[in-house]
Design an enzyme around this catalytic site. Structure first.
Site, PDB file in Angstrom:
ATOM      1  N   HIS A  46       0.592  -1.468  -0.489  1.00  0.00           N
ATOM      2  CA  HIS A  46      -0.173  -0.082   0.136  1.00  0.00           C
ATOM      3  C   HIS A  46       1.123   1.048   0.191  1.00  0.00           C
ATOM      4  O   HIS A  46       2.227   1.296   0.351  1.00  0.00           O
ATOM      5  CB  HIS A  46      -1.145  -0.071   1.084  1.00  0.00           C
ATOM      6  N   GLU A  48       0.870   4.084   1.708  1.00  0.00           N
ATOM      7  CA  GLU A  48       1.373   4.137   2.853  1.00  0.00           C
ATOM      8  C   GLU A  48       2.608   2.895   3.734  1.00  0.00           C
ATOM      9  O   GLU A  48       3.732   4.548   4.189  1.00  0.00           O
ATOM     10  CB  GLU A  48       0.523   4.279   4.378  1.00  0.00           C
ATOM     11  N   CYS A  76      -5.726   1.670   5.875  1.00  0.00           N
ATOM     12  CA  CYS A  76      -6.756   0.260   6.323  1.00  0.00           C
ATOM     13  C   CYS A  76      -6.315  -0.255   7.472  1.00  0.00           C
ATOM     14  O   CYS A  76      -4.811   1.065   8.196  1.00  0.00           O
ATOM     15  CB  CYS A  76      -6.436  -0.604   5.088  1.00  0.00           C
ATOM     16  N   CYS A  79      -2.044  -0.550   7.246  1.00  0.00           N
ATOM     17  CA  CYS A  79      -1.250   1.136   7.713  1.00  0.00           C
ATOM     18  C   CYS A  79      -2.035   1.622   8.329  1.00  0.00           C
ATOM     19  O   CYS A  79      -1.400   2.153   8.865  1.00  0.00           O
ATOM     20  CB  CYS A  79      -2.225   1.819   5.890  1.00  0.00           C
TER      21      CYS A  79
END
Length: 144
Positions: A46, A48, A76, A79
Site C-alpha cells: 500500500h 502508506e 486501512c 496501514c
C-alpha cells in the site's frame, strides 16, 4: 496533499487502486508512494507502507517523530497499525472509508487508548478530487 494526489494518479496510470501517500518532516520530503499491490504482487504494498519504509530509510530511524503523513484515502487497518508503530504524529487524508477505514471510520486504530501511540488526524483535504479519482477507477473496473 497535492503531492499525494499526484502519487494516486500515478497508481491509476498503472491500473492500481489510486491511493497516494507522502511523508514530510517540515518541508523535507521523506517518502512518497502509490499503491503497488498488483505490480509487486504484494498485499502489503500500500502507498502508506511504502512511504513509511522510505521515510524510515531517509531518517535512519523507524521512529517517524515530527512527521506528517498525507494520504488520499483513510488508511486501512494494516496501514493504521504501521502508522502507530512508526509513531507518526499527524495523519491527513482526503476521503474517509466508512466500509474499511482503519484510522477512525470502521476501526479506531489511530486514536485507540489501548495502544502506545495516538496520531492526530485531519480529514477531508482535497476530498472531492480524491473521491473522484477513486470513483472513476472503480467505475472503469466494474465496466470491464
Amino acid at each position: 496533499m497535492r503531492l499525494a494526489l499526484k502519487q494516486a494518479q500515478e497508481a491509476a496510470r498503472h491500473d492500481e487502486v489510486p491511493v497516494g501517500a507522502v511523508i514530510l518532516q517540515g518541508d523535507r520530503l521523506l517518502g512518497q508512494a502509490w499503491n503497488q499491490v498488483e505490480m509487486l504482487k504484494d498485499a502489503t504494498a500500500h502507498a502508506e507502507m511504502i512511504a513509511i519504509t522510505q521515510a524510515a530509510s531517509a531518517l535512519g530511524d523507524w521512529r517517524l517523530n515530527d512527521t506528517v503523513l498525507y494520504v488520499t484515502k483513510e488508511p486501512c487497518p494494516m496501514c493504521a497499525g504501521a502508522i502507530v508503530l512508526a509513531r507518526i504524529p499527524l495523519v491527513v487524508w482526503g476521503v474517509s472509508d466508512s466500509l474499511r477505514g482503519g484510522a477512525v471510520s470502521k476501526f479506531s486504530i489511530l486514536q485507540s487508548d489501548t495502544l502506545n501511540h495516538r496520531a492526530e488526524i485531519v480529514t477531508g483535504v482535497l476530498e472531492d478530487e480524491c473521491r473522484e479519482l477513486l470513483q472513476e477507477f472503480f467505475k472503469k473496473h466494474r465496466a470491464d
